[in-house]
Design a protein around this motif. Structure first.
Motif, PDB file in Angstrom:
ATOM      1  N   GLY A  24       0.790  -1.115   0.024  1.00  0.00           N
ATOM      2  CA  GLY A  24      -0.083   0.037   0.202  1.00  0.00           C
ATOM      3  C   GLY A  24       0.534   1.257  -0.019  1.00  0.00           C
ATOM      4  O   GLY A  24       0.263   2.257  -0.190  1.00  0.00           O
ATOM      5  N   SER A 274     -12.022  -7.825  -1.566  1.00  0.00           N
ATOM      6  CA  SER A 274     -10.602  -8.015  -1.401  1.00  0.00           C
ATOM      7  C   SER A 274     -10.275  -7.383  -0.078  1.00  0.00           C
ATOM      8  O   SER A 274     -10.692  -6.093   0.240  1.00  0.00           O
ATOM      9  CB  SER A 274      -9.631  -7.259  -2.528  1.00  0.00           C
ATOM     10  N   SER A 277      -3.539  -6.226   1.329  1.00  0.00           N
ATOM     11  CA  SER A 277      -2.248  -6.916   1.115  1.00  0.00           C
ATOM     12  C   SER A 277      -1.728  -7.234   2.676  1.00  0.00           C
ATOM     13  O   SER A 277      -0.836  -8.076   2.836  1.00  0.00           O
ATOM     14  CB  SER A 277      -0.974  -5.976   0.786  1.00  0.00           C
ATOM     15  N   VAL A 303     -10.725 -11.680  -3.752  1.00  0.00           N
ATOM     16  CA  VAL A 303      -9.231 -12.235  -3.564  1.00  0.00           C
ATOM     17  C   VAL A 303      -8.982 -12.925  -2.314  1.00  0.00           C
ATOM     18  O   VAL A 303      -9.408 -12.350  -1.169  1.00  0.00           O
ATOM     19  CB  VAL A 303      -8.583 -10.948  -3.719  1.00  0.00           C
ATOM     20  N   TRP A 335      -4.402 -12.937  -6.150  1.00  0.00           N
ATOM     21  CA  TRP A 335      -4.161 -11.539  -6.399  1.00  0.00           C
ATOM     22  C   TRP A 335      -4.648 -11.097  -7.651  1.00  0.00           C
ATOM     23  O   TRP A 335      -4.555 -11.628  -8.576  1.00  0.00           O
ATOM     24  CB  TRP A 335      -2.690 -11.359  -6.326  1.00  0.00           C
ATOM     25  N   ALA A 336      -5.326  -9.999  -7.292  1.00  0.00           N
ATOM     26  CA  ALA A 336      -6.260  -9.620  -8.560  1.00  0.00           C
ATOM     27  C   ALA A 336      -5.362  -8.183  -9.377  1.00  0.00           C
ATOM     28  O   ALA A 336      -4.826  -7.569  -8.543  1.00  0.00           O
ATOM     29  CB  ALA A 336      -7.657  -9.094  -8.308  1.00  0.00           C
ATOM     30  N   GLN A 338      -6.177  -5.161  -9.449  1.00  0.00           N
ATOM     31  CA  GLN A 338      -7.089  -4.454  -8.742  1.00  0.00           C
ATOM     32  C   GLN A 338      -7.782  -3.319  -9.465  1.00  0.00           C
ATOM     33  O   GLN A 338      -9.183  -3.057  -9.548  1.00  0.00           O
ATOM     34  CB  GLN A 338      -7.013  -4.221  -7.327  1.00  0.00           C
ATOM     35  N   HIS A 353     -11.607  -3.598   2.669  1.00  0.00           N
ATOM     36  CA  HIS A 353     -11.115  -3.360   4.075  1.00  0.00           C
ATOM     37  C   HIS A 353     -10.859  -1.892   4.350  1.00  0.00           C
ATOM     38  O   HIS A 353     -10.661  -1.397   5.332  1.00  0.00           O
ATOM     39  CB  HIS A 353      -9.652  -4.045   4.361  1.00  0.00           C
ATOM     40  N   GLY A 355      -8.499   0.085   2.911  1.00  0.00           N
ATOM     41  CA  GLY A 355      -6.947   0.802   2.914  1.00  0.00           C
ATOM     42  C   GLY A 355      -7.123   1.895   2.086  1.00  0.00           C
ATOM     43  O   GLY A 355      -8.281   2.073   1.047  1.00  0.00           O
ATOM     44  N   TRP A 356      -6.526   3.074   2.274  1.00  0.00           N
ATOM     45  CA  TRP A 356      -6.543   4.204   1.420  1.00  0.00           C
ATOM     46  C   TRP A 356      -6.242   4.053  -0.059  1.00  0.00           C
ATOM     47  O   TRP A 356      -7.195   4.827  -1.043  1.00  0.00           O
ATOM     48  CB  TRP A 356      -5.512   5.355   2.046  1.00  0.00           C
ATOM     49  N   ASN A 357      -5.456   3.162  -0.564  1.00  0.00           N
ATOM     50  CA  ASN A 357      -5.488   3.094  -2.020  1.00  0.00           C
ATOM     51  C   ASN A 357      -6.490   2.408  -2.572  1.00  0.00           C
ATOM     52  O   ASN A 357      -7.146   3.048  -3.518  1.00  0.00           O
ATOM     53  CB  ASN A 357      -4.279   2.042  -2.465  1.00  0.00           C
ATOM     54  N   SER A 358      -7.224   1.368  -1.872  1.00  0.00           N
ATOM     55  CA  SER A 358      -8.518   0.758  -2.368  1.00  0.00           C
ATOM     56  C   SER A 358      -9.529   1.791  -2.184  1.00  0.00           C
ATOM     57  O   SER A 358     -10.453   1.938  -3.493  1.00  0.00           O
ATOM     58  CB  SER A 358      -8.730  -0.531  -1.396  1.00  0.00           C
ATOM     59  N   GLU A 361      -9.002   4.158  -5.335  1.00  0.00           N
ATOM     60  CA  GLU A 361      -9.134   3.274  -6.615  1.00  0.00           C
ATOM     61  C   GLU A 361     -10.508   3.223  -6.946  1.00  0.00           C
ATOM     62  O   GLU A 361     -10.895   2.978  -8.075  1.00  0.00           O
ATOM     63  CB  GLU A 361      -8.451   1.879  -6.307  1.00  0.00           C
TER      64      GLU A 361
HETATM   65  N1  UDP Z   1      -4.182  -4.848  -4.723  1.00  0.00           N
HETATM   66  C1  UDP Z   1      -3.848  -5.743  -5.828  1.00  0.00           C
HETATM   67  N2  UDP Z   1      -4.753  -6.626  -6.031  1.00  0.00           N
HETATM   68  C2  UDP Z   1      -5.227  -7.539  -4.882  1.00  0.00           C
HETATM   69  C3  UDP Z   1      -5.612  -6.830  -3.634  1.00  0.00           C
HETATM   70  C4  UDP Z   1      -4.957  -5.498  -3.720  1.00  0.00           C
HETATM   71  O1  UDP Z   1      -3.615  -4.924  -6.715  1.00  0.00           O
HETATM   72  O2  UDP Z   1      -5.484  -8.516  -5.246  1.00  0.00           O
HETATM   73  C5  UDP Z   1      -3.662  -3.638  -4.349  1.00  0.00           C
HETATM   74  C6  UDP Z   1      -4.651  -2.500  -4.552  1.00  0.00           C
HETATM   75  O3  UDP Z   1      -5.026  -1.922  -5.766  1.00  0.00           O
HETATM   76  C7  UDP Z   1      -4.025  -1.272  -3.614  1.00  0.00           C
HETATM   77  C8  UDP Z   1      -2.960  -2.100  -2.728  1.00  0.00           C
HETATM   78  O4  UDP Z   1      -3.013  -3.448  -3.239  1.00  0.00           O
HETATM   79  O5  UDP Z   1      -3.148  -0.464  -4.320  1.00  0.00           O
HETATM   80  C9  UDP Z   1      -3.561  -2.143  -1.210  1.00  0.00           C
HETATM   81  O6  UDP Z   1      -3.317  -1.167  -0.581  1.00  0.00           O
HETATM   82  P1  UDP Z   1      -4.440  -0.449   0.394  1.00  0.00           P
HETATM   83  O7  UDP Z   1      -3.935   0.816   0.986  1.00  0.00           O
HETATM   84  O8  UDP Z   1      -5.824  -0.482  -0.229  1.00  0.00           O
HETATM   85  O9  UDP Z   1      -4.292  -1.514   1.693  1.00  0.00           O
HETATM   86  P2  UDP Z   1      -3.374  -2.354   2.323  1.00  0.00           P
HETATM   87  O10 UDP Z   1      -2.743  -3.446   1.575  1.00  0.00           O
HETATM   88  O11 UDP Z   1      -2.296  -1.364   2.459  1.00  0.00           O
HETATM   89  O12 UDP Z   1      -3.938  -2.521   3.628  1.00  0.00           O
END
Ligand code: UDP
Length: 455
Positions: A24, A274, A277, A303, A335-336, A338, A353, A355-358, A361
């Motif tokens: 993340g 999902s 990570s 996932v 793992w997708a 995403q 969950h 997460g800031w990236n999710s 996105e």
């Molecule tokens: N992600 C992905 N495939 C998956 C699950 C997650 O590419 O199957 C990527 C998602 O796109 C995001 C990152 O993993 O960019 C997860 O970051 P996030 O801040 O959402 O959560 P963290 O993993 O830090 O808890």
């Protein structure tokens, strides 16, 4: 012509980027690198051995590995505060060395390091940059809302609100709107070391700016509020995955064949599930999730990260009869891809969950969410999603198949879900405008480029 000349000059300017070694954090830093490379700068990624990013996909970057000497027992403890303390202690010396060596090489050439950009959790990079007299900037990979509440935690601790005594309490937290007691960041371990870590990351010391992976249409007001606590410029550049040229940032291999499965599904029909990570679940929660998804009757793409179900390697603990029950209605991957999944026309909802990236996105693609935060800042993001931006619904309490089934139906087929989808679509449009010429992120990127040149 002038643009080309300026770019040529910038390629002599190197930016040393120091990511924090978790997915993340790696993704936004690599995206920032791609963005700044597209503006003409040369990019060096100084990364740890542990969880190192893959250089393929970034042929124009230089990757330098820093020995992190992260002890196995610290890593396997899962104690975030101990892991970050160890990483920062161990990496500062090697980082100083890398920077000094690069500066010595630069002496005989036209090129120079303009600045060090570090993930705020890798605060040792600020110290290393200061030691060799280079400017630095902090990249924050969480939301500004999170930063705001992090800065309030010492006060809330004194007032007895933190750590929350009752994690189910919906009482408002004074001075922390819109958060309730249950939305305060949840640490899985002793709060004191985490409080120290947060205080360290909030203090940017000699850094010249803070870069944010956020966008004004979501967090402008908060940005103005937080900026008052700092004397350096803020640049809200995000969503970084949207402003940077697309590049492969996953540490795990993406199972892209799930996109062909999505191709066979109807528009907005699939719920994507999902937990990011790091988050995990136990066997009971896994079984409840499986049956909840199956009984919703809604197609799902799930996932299950290897190791994310405690006590198993992958999906061995799926309940008996589940595979037969779902047939081709569900698809499970390790793992997708995403971002592509969320952008797919078939995906109509995301159980996340938070997460800031999710979060970014999903909003960027106009996909509404079922919010099931697990720890740290995820509670804060979930509250903003459900209460302020109103593009998510909360899945609370112990995981229960009946409630999961209902939440999936509410999101995917109910009136409430329809309204959330409309609001999410409006955010998608606003974000699109923000990153185009005349938009806030577009302007912030230009300002950042000029700021770096002025250093
Ligand atoms: N992600 C992905 N495939 C998956 C699950 C997650 O590419 O199957 C990527 C998602 O796109 C995001 C990152 O993993 O960019 C997860 O970051 P996030 O801040 O959402 O959560 P963290 O993993 O830090 O808890």
């Amino acid at each position: 012509m002038r643009e080309m000349e300026e770019r040529g000059q910038r390629s002599n300017r190197r930016l040393v980027l120091v990511p924090c070694p978790f997915q993340g954090h790696i993704t936004p830093m690599l995206n920032l690198g791609s963005l700044l490379h597209s503006k003409g700068f040369s990019i060096v990624i100084a990364h740890t051995h542990f969880n190192h990013p893959h250089p393929f996909g970034f042929p124009n970057f230089t990757f330098l590995s820093i020995p992190d000497c992260l002890p196995k027992d610290v890593l396997s403890s899962g104690d975030a505060a101990a892991i970050f303390a160890s990483l920062n202690t161990n990496c500062e010396g090697p980082l100083r060395q890398v920077l000094s060596d690069m500066m010595a090489q630069d002496g005989a050439t036209e090129s120079k390091i303009s600045c060090v950009i570090y993930d705020s959790l890798m605060y040792c990079a600020e110290a290393a940059a200061q030691y060799v007299k280079l400017p630095s900037m902090a990249l924050r990979t969480s939301s500004i809302g999170t930063q705001l509440i992090f800065s309030e935690l010492p006060r809330l601790q004194k007032e007895g609100y933190f750590p929350a005594k009752d994690h189910s309490s919906k009482d408002p937290v004074p001075g922390a709107y819109p958060l309730r007691c249950k939305d305060l960041p949840l640490f899985t371990s002793d709060p004191e070391p985490m409080m120290r870590l947060i205080a360290t990351t909030l203090d940017i010391k000699t850094s010249s700016a803070i870069l944010w992976n956020t966008v004004d249409c979501l967090e402008k007001q908060l940005s103005d509020q937080v900026q008052k606590k700092y004397h350096v410029p803020f640049f809200s550049l995000g969503p970084l995955h949207k402003v940077a040229p697309a590049s492969p940032t996953s540490i795990l291999e993406e199972e892209t064949e799930c996109l062909s499965w999505l191709d066979k599904q109807a528009n907005n029909s699939v719920i994507y599930v999902s937990l990011g990570s790091l988050a995990s679940m136990d066997e009971r929660e896994f079984a409840e999730t499986a049956w909840g998804l199956a009984k919703s009757g809604q197609p799902f793409l799930w996932v299950v990260r290897p190791g994310s179900v405690r006590g198993s390697e992958w999906i061995e603990l799926l309940p008996e009869g589940f595979k037969e029950a779902i047939g081709d209605t569900g698809h499970v991957v390790r793992w997708a891809p995403q971002k592509d999944v969320l952008a797919h026309r078939a995906v109509g909802g995301f159980w996340t969950h938070c997460g800031w990236n999710s979060t970014l996105e999903s909003i960027s693609e106009g996909v509404p969410m079922i919010c099931r935060p697990c720890f740290m800042d995820q509670n804060v993001n979930a509250r903003y999603l459900c209460h302020l931006w109103r593009v998510g619904l909360e899945l609370e309490g112990d995981l229960d198949q009946k409630e999961i089934e209902q939440a999936v139906r509410r999101l995917m087929a109910g009136e409430e879900g329809k309204e959330m989808r409309l609001r999410a679509a409006a955010f998608k449009d606003q974000i699109k405008l923000s990153i185009e010429k005349g938009g806030s992120s577009h302007a912030a990127i230009e300002e950042l480029v000029n700021f770096i040149i002025s250093l």
